[in-house]
Motif scaffolding. Structure first.
Motif, PDB file in Angstrom:
ATOM      1  N   SER A 182      -0.412 -39.421 -26.654  1.00 43.95           N
ATOM      2  CA  SER A 182      -0.626 -39.117 -25.034  1.00 43.95           C
ATOM      3  C   SER A 182      -0.422 -37.768 -24.660  1.00 43.95           C
ATOM      4  O   SER A 182      -0.837 -36.934 -24.336  1.00 43.95           O
ATOM      5  CB  SER A 182      -1.023 -39.860 -24.025  1.00 43.95           C
ATOM      6  OG  SER A 182       0.617 -40.588 -23.640  1.00 43.95           O
ATOM      7  N   ASN A 216      -6.826 -35.654 -21.004  1.00 44.93           N
ATOM      8  CA  ASN A 216      -5.263 -34.850 -19.970  1.00 44.93           C
ATOM      9  C   ASN A 216      -5.637 -33.482 -20.276  1.00 44.93           C
ATOM     10  O   ASN A 216      -6.404 -33.560 -18.862  1.00 44.93           O
ATOM     11  CB  ASN A 216      -3.464 -35.116 -20.790  1.00 44.93           C
ATOM     12  CG  ASN A 216      -3.612 -36.486 -20.476  1.00 44.93           C
ATOM     13  OD1 ASN A 216      -4.465 -37.188 -20.263  1.00 44.93           O
ATOM     14  ND2 ASN A 216      -3.435 -36.794 -21.426  1.00 44.93           N
ATOM     15  N   HIS A 217      -6.064 -33.214 -21.143  1.00 49.79           N
ATOM     16  CA  HIS A 217      -6.249 -31.238 -21.199  1.00 49.79           C
ATOM     17  C   HIS A 217      -8.137 -31.236 -20.978  1.00 49.79           C
ATOM     18  O   HIS A 217      -7.754 -30.024 -19.796  1.00 49.79           O
ATOM     19  CB  HIS A 217      -6.525 -31.354 -22.849  1.00 49.79           C
ATOM     20  CG  HIS A 217      -4.878 -31.185 -23.243  1.00 49.79           C
ATOM     21  ND1 HIS A 217      -4.118 -30.832 -22.714  1.00 49.79           N
ATOM     22  CD2 HIS A 217      -4.622 -31.481 -24.284  1.00 49.79           C
ATOM     23  CE1 HIS A 217      -3.006 -31.000 -23.861  1.00 49.79           C
ATOM     24  NE2 HIS A 217      -3.128 -31.562 -24.291  1.00 49.79           N
ATOM     25  N   LYS A 249      -2.440 -34.932 -15.832  1.00 54.30           N
ATOM     26  CA  LYS A 249      -1.677 -35.327 -16.427  1.00 54.30           C
ATOM     27  C   LYS A 249      -0.950 -37.032 -16.082  1.00 54.30           C
ATOM     28  O   LYS A 249      -1.651 -37.625 -15.338  1.00 54.30           O
ATOM     29  CB  LYS A 249      -0.245 -35.314 -15.582  1.00 54.30           C
ATOM     30  CG  LYS A 249       1.822 -35.210 -16.735  1.00 54.30           C
ATOM     31  CD  LYS A 249       2.238 -34.372 -15.805  1.00 54.30           C
ATOM     32  CE  LYS A 249       3.559 -35.616 -17.228  1.00 54.30           C
ATOM     33  NZ  LYS A 249       4.874 -34.969 -16.558  1.00 54.30           N
ATOM     34  N   ASN A 250      -1.382 -36.838 -17.794  1.00 49.87           N
ATOM     35  CA  ASN A 250      -1.569 -38.947 -18.007  1.00 49.87           C
ATOM     36  C   ASN A 250      -2.741 -39.237 -17.478  1.00 49.87           C
ATOM     37  O   ASN A 250      -3.029 -40.202 -17.054  1.00 49.87           O
ATOM     38  CB  ASN A 250      -0.420 -39.545 -17.665  1.00 49.87           C
ATOM     39  CG  ASN A 250       1.368 -39.457 -17.459  1.00 49.87           C
ATOM     40  OD1 ASN A 250       0.900 -38.684 -19.479  1.00 49.87           O
ATOM     41  ND2 ASN A 250       2.129 -39.299 -17.016  1.00 49.87           N
ATOM     42  N   PHE A 251      -4.155 -38.692 -17.572  1.00 47.14           N
ATOM     43  CA  PHE A 251      -5.089 -38.859 -17.759  1.00 47.14           C
ATOM     44  C   PHE A 251      -6.128 -39.625 -17.631  1.00 47.14           C
ATOM     45  O   PHE A 251      -6.224 -41.169 -17.357  1.00 47.14           O
ATOM     46  CB  PHE A 251      -6.183 -38.160 -17.342  1.00 47.14           C
ATOM     47  CG  PHE A 251      -7.961 -38.267 -16.230  1.00 47.14           C
ATOM     48  CD1 PHE A 251      -7.613 -38.901 -15.436  1.00 47.14           C
ATOM     49  CD2 PHE A 251      -8.606 -38.164 -17.401  1.00 47.14           C
ATOM     50  CE1 PHE A 251      -9.686 -39.388 -15.456  1.00 47.14           C
ATOM     51  CE2 PHE A 251      -9.449 -38.879 -17.181  1.00 47.14           C
ATOM     52  CZ  PHE A 251      -9.841 -39.091 -15.859  1.00 47.14           C
ATOM     53  N   SER A 279       1.391 -33.788 -24.984  1.00 47.50           N
ATOM     54  CA  SER A 279       0.774 -32.594 -25.957  1.00 47.50           C
ATOM     55  C   SER A 279       1.700 -31.895 -26.565  1.00 47.50           C
ATOM     56  O   SER A 279       1.138 -30.773 -27.299  1.00 47.50           O
ATOM     57  CB  SER A 279       0.062 -31.860 -24.112  1.00 47.50           C
ATOM     58  OG  SER A 279      -0.671 -32.297 -23.088  1.00 47.50           O
ATOM     59  N   PHE A 306      -5.267 -38.312 -25.802  1.00 45.21           N
ATOM     60  CA  PHE A 306      -4.513 -37.339 -24.582  1.00 45.21           C
ATOM     61  C   PHE A 306      -5.325 -35.890 -24.507  1.00 45.21           C
ATOM     62  O   PHE A 306      -5.224 -34.844 -24.014  1.00 45.21           O
ATOM     63  CB  PHE A 306      -3.348 -36.753 -25.427  1.00 45.21           C
ATOM     64  CG  PHE A 306      -3.855 -36.060 -26.291  1.00 45.21           C
ATOM     65  CD1 PHE A 306      -3.882 -34.476 -26.900  1.00 45.21           C
ATOM     66  CD2 PHE A 306      -3.669 -36.418 -28.407  1.00 45.21           C
ATOM     67  CE1 PHE A 306      -3.889 -33.908 -27.694  1.00 45.21           C
ATOM     68  CE2 PHE A 306      -3.582 -35.824 -29.395  1.00 45.21           C
ATOM     69  CZ  PHE A 306      -3.510 -34.564 -29.297  1.00 45.21           C
ATOM     70  N   ASN A 354       2.683 -31.920 -19.663  1.00 46.43           N
ATOM     71  CA  ASN A 354       2.904 -33.352 -20.340  1.00 46.43           C
ATOM     72  C   ASN A 354       3.617 -33.474 -21.710  1.00 46.43           C
ATOM     73  O   ASN A 354       2.669 -34.100 -22.979  1.00 46.43           O
ATOM     74  CB  ASN A 354       0.857 -33.840 -20.732  1.00 46.43           C
ATOM     75  CG  ASN A 354       0.732 -35.028 -21.245  1.00 46.43           C
ATOM     76  OD1 ASN A 354       1.462 -35.571 -20.375  1.00 46.43           O
ATOM     77  ND2 ASN A 354      -0.294 -34.890 -21.654  1.00 46.43           N
TER      78      ASN A 354
END
Length: 534
Positions: free
Chosen positions: A330, A122-123, A128-130, A332, A119, A408
């Motif tokens: 995943s 993603n940050h 989001k959900n990368f 946040s 996760f 997320n």
């Protein structure tokens, strides 16, 4: 040099150059990685993950696919140590031996496993959900273990010394690790790749073990019967949590040394001496000894009333212990919405998430402060708990909670039917998908108009389900191999195929597209006459 992989499938490299080393000058390399390299030891540390390599050619693709984050996609952004031009997931194989620089100066490395995106990506890229997109595109990078120490610098040559597993490129391992997980032959073959890092190899080994266990159980059912096995459990402790809620610790009369731990979000099926079968959430423990929390319902149909009338030493039969919750690593933030005794479905998760430092918040609606069970566990969560006391006029505002959850986030809901219905309605209004929210029902209205059912694959047998019965109850009376677990519409174990007719869907275990040709036999009801297959 070992034979290269099939040239029709892969483009094997013989040597490449470190375009960029995300450090300046010559850097010492030890068995745990580059000197002074920062490791997240929870997710990305250890000898199998000493060094991370990544191909520079991926960055232009990411920039094109995510123009809103293009400036963030630049060498080093994925946390890699080595940035290379030609080496990629299609031509690097698990077990490859790579000499960096001159022997005796540079280190000897071995490719250990694919990078498992988490996760934090993603940050990092604010998408989001990368993280799942990274392994879906097979642009994860790969890890090395260090076989011989040395020093490295940008511009050093990386040379393939030996290829031990030419069949298993990083990309092909990812195919079975993430996308095609149910190919049992490939899982078994990958479980035997000795040079693969334990994180990935362990996944394949677990799948093989689970498949063998499933096959063993299937064989046992064929040779014996399909009836649920019930075991005797003794109530070894009964404790009053509140005026209407009691906790029970049940211990198996015959210990199972291989029982293991209970999954998060588990529930146990109890067969009571009065003939009732009820499912309750496990608050803590394992399959041989666990704790339940049970509220005495005003309109009890006999389950909670019976349990509250038991004493320590009484024996109860316990059947399946199952879980339908999949912790979302995943996410946040994890947002829990609970009401009353519904908190028991989440206590084990809340405690575990707290211990591993996942960001968690609990919104908990109660009748009054005196009606809060398991206070010692909730107190450990500190400021992460927001309590709504109805006796003080406080009301949980579910629309406000869902509209203001963090980016997320994953949401978990359990409470009375009215709370569940409102949460389901609001979640759709604010755009939460079925993958963003988990509903855990602890009670279900299963009554309704009578209906007829024809079981097409059992000789066309015709059955009647009356106002007070469920389809599941009727099917179990006539057939011995009907599977079920939670029996409140959470888990989907009792799903049957609908071939003809209309269904009033209840419960949360089915996705919208599944409702077109399936139903939950434990809670949903046919309308008029339906035809099913089991």
């Amino acid at each position: 040099m070992a034979p290269a992989a099939d040239v029709d499938l892969y483009a094997p490299f013989e040597k490449d150059v470190i375009l960029e080393l995300v450090r300046e000058g010559r850097v010492p390399v030890s068995m745990i990685g580059l000197d002074e390299d920062e490791h997240d030891l929870v997710f990305h540390g250890g000898p199998d993950k000493a060094i991370l390599g990544y191909c520079s050619s991926h960055y232009p693709d990411w920039q094109t696919e995510y123009p809103e984050a293009a400036s963030r996609f630049k060498p080093g952004a994925f946390g890699e140590n080595f940035v290379t031009r030609y080496m990629n997931e299609r031509n690097v194989c698990v077990g490859d031996l790579h000499q960096v620089g001159e022997p005796g100066v540079g280190p000897l490395l071995q490719v250990s496993l694919p990078r498992q995106p988490c996760f934090k990506l993603n940050h990092r890229f604010q998408l989001k959900n990368f993280a799942p997109k990274v392994y879906a595109a097979s642009r994860t990078g790969w890890y090395y273990r260090v076989l011989k120490e040395g020093t490295v610098a940008a511009g050093d040559e990386i040379r393939l010394v030996e290829r031990r597993w030419p069949k298993w490129t990083i990309e092909r391992v990812q195919e079975y690790l993430h996308r095609t997980q149910d190919d049992h032959a490939m899982n078994e073959e990958l479980a035997g790749v000795e040079d693969m890092g334990i994180e990935s190899r362990g996944n394949f080994q677990k799948r093989v073990a689970k498949q063998k266990a499933r096959e063993k159980k299937a064989a046992a059912r064929e040779n014996l019967d399909n009836v649920e096995r019930w075991k005797d459990f003794k109530i070894v402790e009964k404790k009053r949590q509140t005026e209407r809620i009691a906790s029970f610790i049940l211990e198996s009369v015959e210990k199972d040394p291989e029982a293991g731990d209970a999954q998060l979000g588990s529930h146990a099926r109890l067969k009571l001496p009065n003939g009732l079968i009820r499912t309750y959430s496990i608050v803590s423990g394992n399959p041989s000894r666990f704790e339940l929390g049970i509220a005495l319902e005003e309109a009890s149909r006999g389950g909670s009333k019976f349990m509250h009338g038991t004493t320590e030493g009484d024996v109860i039969q316990v059947g399946r212990i199952t879980s339908d919750v999949q912790p979302k690593g995943s996410a946040s933030q994890h947002v829990f919405i609970a009401g009353g005794i519904g908190i028991t479905a989440f206590l084990a998760m809340l405690d575990t998430y707290r211990q591993i430092h996942w960001q968690t918040v609990l919104h908990y609606a109660v009748r009054s402060e005196s009606d809060i069970p398991f206070r010692e566990t909730l107190d450990l969560l500190g400021d992460a708990v927001k309590i709504y006391d109805a006796s003080k006029g406080q009301r949980m505002d579910i629309p406000a909670i869902m509209k203001n959850i963090g980016w997320n986030s994953h949401v978990y809901v359990c409470g009375p039917s009215r709370m569940m219905d409102e949460a389901l309605r609001v979640s759709k209004e604010v755009g939460l998908t079925e993958a963003d929210i988990h509903f855990e029902a602890f009670a279900a209205d299963t009554t309704g108009d009578p209906f007829e059912v024809e079981v097409a694959n059992r000789g066309g047998k015709k059955l009647l389900v009356d106002e007070e019965q469920t389809l599941l109850e009727v099917l179990k009376k006539h057939f011995d191999d009907i599977a079920s677990s939670c029996e409140v519409g959470n888990c989907g174990t009792c799903k049957v195929s609908v071939k003809c007719g209309s269904v009033e869907h209840r419960g949360t275990a089915l996705m919208e597209d599944e409702k077109k040709d399936s139903m939950l036999s434990c809670v949903s009801r046919g309308m008029g006459k339906i035809v099913i297959e089991i």
